[in-house]
Scaffold this motif. Structure first.
Motif, PDB file in Angstrom:
ATOM      1  N   PHE A   1       0.444  -0.787  -0.289  1.00 17.32           N
ATOM      2  CA  PHE A   1       0.382   0.045   0.171  1.00 17.32           C
ATOM      3  C   PHE A   1       1.053   0.947   0.225  1.00 17.32           C
ATOM      4  O   PHE A   1       2.348   0.621   0.252  1.00 17.32           O
ATOM      5  CB  PHE A   1      -1.244   0.172   1.108  1.00 17.32           C
ATOM      6  N   ARG A   2       0.307   2.167  -0.959  1.00 19.24           N
ATOM      7  CA  ARG A   2       1.136   3.619  -0.406  1.00 19.24           C
ATOM      8  C   ARG A   2       0.369   4.188   1.116  1.00 19.24           C
ATOM      9  O   ARG A   2      -0.630   4.370   1.985  1.00 19.24           O
ATOM     10  CB  ARG A   2       0.468   4.318  -1.584  1.00 19.24           C
ATOM     11  N   ALA A   3       1.904   4.364   1.970  1.00 14.12           N
ATOM     12  CA  ALA A   3       1.706   4.283   2.926  1.00 14.12           C
ATOM     13  C   ALA A   3       0.729   6.257   3.822  1.00 14.12           C
ATOM     14  O   ALA A   3       0.206   6.186   4.009  1.00 14.12           O
ATOM     15  CB  ALA A   3       3.016   4.418   3.879  1.00 14.12           C
TER      16      ALA A   3
ATOM     17  N   PHE B   1       4.109   7.187 -18.103  1.00 17.88           N
ATOM     18  CA  PHE B   1       3.920   6.049 -17.137  1.00 17.88           C
ATOM     19  C   PHE B   1       4.948   5.710 -16.047  1.00 17.88           C
ATOM     20  O   PHE B   1       5.841   6.561 -16.082  1.00 17.88           O
ATOM     21  CB  PHE B   1       5.220   4.676 -17.953  1.00 17.88           C
ATOM     22  N   ARG B   2       3.952   5.117 -15.002  1.00 18.77           N
ATOM     23  CA  ARG B   2       4.322   5.487 -13.706  1.00 18.77           C
ATOM     24  C   ARG B   2       4.200   4.234 -13.256  1.00 18.77           C
ATOM     25  O   ARG B   2       2.911   3.363 -13.120  1.00 18.77           O
ATOM     26  CB  ARG B   2       3.649   6.343 -12.926  1.00 18.77           C
ATOM     27  N   ASN B   3       5.053   3.468 -12.304  1.00 19.54           N
ATOM     28  CA  ASN B   3       4.678   2.110 -11.638  1.00 19.54           C
ATOM     29  C   ASN B   3       4.518   2.373 -10.472  1.00 19.54           C
ATOM     30  O   ASN B   3       4.979   2.211  -9.223  1.00 19.54           O
ATOM     31  CB  ASN B   3       6.430   1.587 -11.612  1.00 19.54           C
ATOM     32  N   GLU B   4       2.767   2.814 -10.328  1.00 25.81           N
ATOM     33  CA  GLU B   4       1.736   3.103  -9.522  1.00 25.81           C
ATOM     34  C   GLU B   4       2.275   2.157  -7.998  1.00 25.81           C
ATOM     35  O   GLU B   4       1.255   0.727  -8.492  1.00 25.81           O
ATOM     36  CB  GLU B   4       0.568   3.134  -9.554  1.00 25.81           C
ATOM     37  N   ILE B   5       1.866   2.330  -7.133  1.00 28.74           N
ATOM     38  CA  ILE B   5       2.246   0.643  -5.731  1.00 28.74           C
ATOM     39  C   ILE B   5       1.049  -0.081  -5.864  1.00 28.74           C
ATOM     40  O   ILE B   5       1.054   0.038  -5.975  1.00 28.74           O
ATOM     41  CB  ILE B   5       2.403   1.507  -4.539  1.00 28.74           C
TER      42      ILE B   5
ATOM     43  N   PHE C   1      -8.441   5.702 -13.696  1.00 28.86           N
ATOM     44  CA  PHE C   1      -8.305   6.839 -12.329  1.00 28.86           C
ATOM     45  C   PHE C   1      -6.536   7.019 -11.970  1.00 28.86           C
ATOM     46  O   PHE C   1      -5.599   7.964 -12.233  1.00 28.86           O
ATOM     47  CB  PHE C   1      -8.669   6.804 -10.751  1.00 28.86           C
ATOM     48  N   ARG C   2      -6.124   6.319 -11.594  1.00 30.67           N
ATOM     49  CA  ARG C   2      -5.079   5.644 -11.408  1.00 30.67           C
ATOM     50  C   ARG C   2      -4.251   4.246 -12.243  1.00 30.67           C
ATOM     51  O   ARG C   2      -4.498   3.085 -11.683  1.00 30.67           O
ATOM     52  CB  ARG C   2      -4.236   5.187  -9.678  1.00 30.67           C
ATOM     53  N   VAL C   3      -3.323   4.243 -12.926  1.00 31.98           N
ATOM     54  CA  VAL C   3      -2.910   3.074 -14.069  1.00 31.98           C
ATOM     55  C   VAL C   3      -1.000   3.349 -13.910  1.00 31.98           C
ATOM     56  O   VAL C   3      -1.031   4.385 -13.568  1.00 31.98           O
ATOM     57  CB  VAL C   3      -3.706   3.401 -15.015  1.00 31.98           C
TER      58      VAL C   3
ATOM     59  N   GLU D   1       0.356   3.071 -17.046  1.00 32.77           N
ATOM     60  CA  GLU D   1       0.473   3.762 -19.040  1.00 32.77           C
ATOM     61  C   GLU D   1      -0.329   4.967 -18.518  1.00 32.77           C
ATOM     62  O   GLU D   1      -1.614   4.195 -18.393  1.00 32.77           O
ATOM     63  CB  GLU D   1       0.571   2.709 -19.552  1.00 32.77           C
ATOM     64  N   PHE D   2      -0.834   5.653 -19.423  1.00 30.64           N
ATOM     65  CA  PHE D   2      -2.035   6.890 -19.100  1.00 30.64           C
ATOM     66  C   PHE D   2      -1.235   7.827 -19.957  1.00 30.64           C
ATOM     67  O   PHE D   2      -0.175   7.678 -20.771  1.00 30.64           O
ATOM     68  CB  PHE D   2      -2.683   7.492 -18.294  1.00 30.64           C
ATOM     69  N   GLU D   3      -2.106   8.511 -21.110  1.00 30.16           N
ATOM     70  CA  GLU D   3      -1.977   9.510 -20.980  1.00 30.16           C
ATOM     71  C   GLU D   3      -1.534  11.229 -21.047  1.00 30.16           C
ATOM     72  O   GLU D   3      -2.727  11.426 -19.697  1.00 30.16           O
ATOM     73  CB  GLU D   3      -2.779   9.815 -22.544  1.00 30.16           C
ATOM     74  N   GLN D   4      -0.851  11.908 -21.102  1.00 27.49           N
ATOM     75  CA  GLN D   4      -1.460  13.510 -20.497  1.00 27.49           C
ATOM     76  C   GLN D   4      -1.225  14.335 -21.738  1.00 27.49           C
ATOM     77  O   GLN D   4      -0.608  14.295 -23.223  1.00 27.49           O
ATOM     78  CB  GLN D   4       0.391  14.072 -20.199  1.00 27.49           C
ATOM     79  N   MET D   5      -1.935  15.333 -21.505  1.00 26.67           N
ATOM     80  CA  MET D   5      -1.655  16.403 -22.216  1.00 26.67           C
ATOM     81  C   MET D   5      -1.093  17.998 -21.438  1.00 26.67           C
ATOM     82  O   MET D   5      -2.046  17.923 -20.458  1.00 26.67           O
ATOM     83  CB  MET D   5      -3.439  16.965 -22.792  1.00 26.67           C
TER      84      MET D   5
ATOM     85  N   ALA E   1      -6.650  17.205 -12.937  1.00 25.77           N
ATOM     86  CA  ALA E   1      -6.138  17.703 -13.606  1.00 25.77           C
ATOM     87  C   ALA E   1      -4.431  18.905 -12.791  1.00 25.77           C
ATOM     88  O   ALA E   1      -5.751  19.358 -11.529  1.00 25.77           O
ATOM     89  CB  ALA E   1      -6.254  18.882 -14.605  1.00 25.77           C
ATOM     90  N   GLY E   2      -3.565  19.446 -13.114  1.00 26.74           N
ATOM     91  CA  GLY E   2      -2.910  19.951 -11.761  1.00 26.74           C
ATOM     92  C   GLY E   2      -2.412  21.517 -12.991  1.00 26.74           C
ATOM     93  O   GLY E   2      -2.699  21.504 -13.701  1.00 26.74           O
ATOM     94  N   PHE E   3      -1.960  22.431 -11.679  1.00 22.59           N
ATOM     95  CA  PHE E   3      -1.979  23.359 -12.920  1.00 22.59           C
ATOM     96  C   PHE E   3      -0.915  24.553 -11.843  1.00 22.59           C
ATOM     97  O   PHE E   3      -1.005  24.872 -10.314  1.00 22.59           O
ATOM     98  CB  PHE E   3      -3.342  24.825 -12.728  1.00 22.59           C
TER      99      PHE E   3
ATOM    100  N   SER F   1      -1.366  20.580 -16.144  1.00 24.96           N
ATOM    101  CA  SER F   1      -1.326  19.578 -17.030  1.00 24.96           C
ATOM    102  C   SER F   1      -2.080  18.261 -16.750  1.00 24.96           C
ATOM    103  O   SER F   1      -3.074  18.715 -15.516  1.00 24.96           O
ATOM    104  CB  SER F   1      -0.343  18.825 -15.805  1.00 24.96           C
ATOM    105  N   PHE F   2      -2.421  18.053 -17.712  1.00 26.36           N
ATOM    106  CA  PHE F   2      -3.910  16.445 -17.826  1.00 26.36           C
ATOM    107  C   PHE F   2      -3.667  15.588 -18.216  1.00 26.36           C
ATOM    108  O   PHE F   2      -3.260  15.163 -18.549  1.00 26.36           O
ATOM    109  CB  PHE F   2      -5.029  17.568 -18.719  1.00 26.36           C
ATOM    110  N   GLY F   3      -4.950  15.314 -16.916  1.00 15.65           N
ATOM    111  CA  GLY F   3      -4.709  13.211 -17.813  1.00 15.65           C
ATOM    112  C   GLY F   3      -5.998  12.698 -18.581  1.00 15.65           C
ATOM    113  O   GLY F   3      -6.688  13.813 -18.080  1.00 15.65           O
ATOM    114  N   VAL F   4      -5.543  12.535 -19.530  1.00 18.61           N
ATOM    115  CA  VAL F   4      -6.485  12.456 -20.751  1.00 18.61           C
ATOM    116  C   VAL F   4      -7.090  11.320 -20.385  1.00 18.61           C
ATOM    117  O   VAL F   4      -8.378  11.096 -20.272  1.00 18.61           O
ATOM    118  CB  VAL F   4      -5.694  11.519 -21.792  1.00 18.61           C
TER     119      VAL F   4
END
Ligand code: ATP
Length: 442
Positions: free
Chosen positions: A105-107, A181-185, A192-194, A196-200, A269-271, A308-311
């Protein structure tokens, strides 16, 4: 028909199930038992995803004079990630493992970091886990590389190339859409949390003294974008990241959050205002100047604003917003109230009966005409008309057109060359002249 509520499924479960049943999103590598954190887009999913990306590119790049496009390589020199801080502790999440069931788990996502939420066993100490996927380049495999964990660094390392080739006037932005790509724990919650994903992403370069002005302008552009996706204002909110939670280089960050059903508000998304941190670091590590030179000869390293947006998160929010159940003709029906500019099919065309050549021929004519205009037009002659409507409702097609005997002028001569147009949301039907159809649909 059994009302869907009686199955006890949550809205999110129903959306995931519709997404699979109707060809939007399939679990990755499914026939081999899957691969956690990966999903594949089916025929309708890729259409929706492409529509989202096309609309984003149009709004943020094509419709503006201050934006430049880019498509950088996924594999980059390993030094990029040293300069950006991604190889160090800056891109790690704390992971804890259960000593009994070995689940991880993510602490920072756990309320109680001592007891396993799955089996009640004891959790070990938190360890830093870097999220980057490592790979080797070349037959000898001597050069280490990574699958990029964000598209942003591809923009920073090309800052000078874009300035030299395009001579942009500051302020200007560089925009990119691509895989990350993020090797999410703990990958979870559909797209939502994968892993391999796409960003804009956009890096918007400004003079330091002007950052606040441009922050407000881009913030309003991001709000416009979320409305363009059809997300209602009540389901999107801005979370001002408190000062003590900001990344060390950021002076201001806003998370745009969506109200995902059953989950509540979470990041869409983040800004961030990232100062001159990134360009300065790349200048230092590469030895290449990242200065921008004004016509009067003055030089400076620009400051940067990063929307920064996640598709995938946008696609999930669009599906959640669009998902509806109502009663029509005494039956429960499910439909997707997708905006016309995002729907996989703009319109569906069918002959009333598929075994009557004159009907089929006329329907084909209408289909060809609409396809030339809109491109994404469905031909649907499966089952009876009622079934076709239900199917098109479920995939969010805004209008269905049926060619019947009246179209051929066989019933009432006054209705010759008119067709039935059915509206997805209201179920209402209207007769429209074939030569008026394109205007009507627009
Ligand atoms: P989170 O806090 O949810 O892990 P983040 O703050 O690390 O996200 P950023 O690094 O700001 O995310 O990435 C920008 C955007 O990329 C996010 O707003 C999101 O839309 C998308 N994104 C990031 N990580 C993932 C992921 N693992 N799966 C899907 N989308 C992601």
């Amino acid at each position: 028909m059994v009302p869907m509520e009686s199955t006890g499924a949550t809205t999110m479960e129903k959306i995931v199930s519709l997404a699979k049943r109707r060809g939007f999103v399939f679990p990755g590598s499914e026939i081999y038992g899957g691969l956690r954190g990966t999903w594949d887009l089916g025929p309708l999913g890729v259409a929706l995803n492409n529509n989202i990306k096309r609309e984003w590119w149009k709004m943020f790049v094509l419709d503006r004079e201050d934006m430049y496009g880019l498509d950088a390589a996924i594999l980059m020199n390993e030094k990029v990630w040293e300069a950006s801080g991604h190889t160090g502790a800056g891109f790690s999440d704390p992971v804890v493992e259960c000593m009994k069931c070995n689940h991880r788990f993510r602490a920072d996502h756990l309320e109680n970091t001592e007891t396993c939420p799955d089996c009640g066993g004891t959790l070990g100490d938190a360890k830093d886990f870097n999220l980057m996927f490592e790979t080797k380049v070349g037959a000898e495999g001597t050069a280490k590389s990574y699958l990029r964990p964000e598209t942003a660094q591809g923009i920073f390392v090309n800052f000078k190339n874009v300035v030299d080739s395009m001579s942009p006037k500051i302020p200007f932005g560089i925009a990119q859409i691509g895989k990350a790509f993020r090797n999410e724990i703990a990958p979870r919650e559909f797209l939502f949390r994968v892993r391999e994903f796409e960003q804009m992403e956009i890096e918007y370069f400004v003079k330091e003294v002007e950052w606040e002005d441009h922050f407000e302008k881009l913030r309003s552009d991001i709000q416009t974008w979320h409305r363009h996706l059809g997300l209602s204002d009540g389901n999107v909110r801005e979370y001002e990241v408190p000062e003590n939670d900001l990344a060390h280089y950021s002076k201001r960050t806003i998370d745009f959050e969506y109200n995902y059903p059953g989950k509540g508000f979470d990041e869409l998304a983040g800004f961030a205002y990232r100062t001159d941190h990134d360009l300065k670091n790349h200048q230092q590590h590469s030895g290449v100047s990242m200065e921008y030179i004004e016509p009067d000869g003055s030089r400076f390293i620009p400051h940067v604003l990063e929307p920064s947006f996640g598709v995938g998160r946008a696609l999930t929010a669009v599906l959640c917003e669009a998902y509806r159940e109502d009663e029509m003709g005494g039956e429960t029906r499910t439909y997707l109230k997708l905006p016309a500019h995002l729907a996989p099919y703009r319109v569906a065309v069918s002959p009333l009966l598929k075994n009557r050549p004159p009907l089929v021929e006329k329907a084909r004519e209408v289909f060809t005409m609409l396809k030339k205009e809109f491109g994404n037009v469905a031909w649907d002659d499966n089952g009876n008309v009622g079934k076709r409507y239900r199917r098109q409702d479920e995939i969010g097609t805004p209008h269905c057109i049926v060619i019947d005997f009246e179209t051929l002028g066989e019933e009432q001569p006054g209705l010759k060359d008119t067709v039935t147009v059915r509206d997805r949301d209201t179920g209402e039907q209207q007769r429209v002249q074939i030569n008026e159809l394109i205007n009507y649909l627009k």
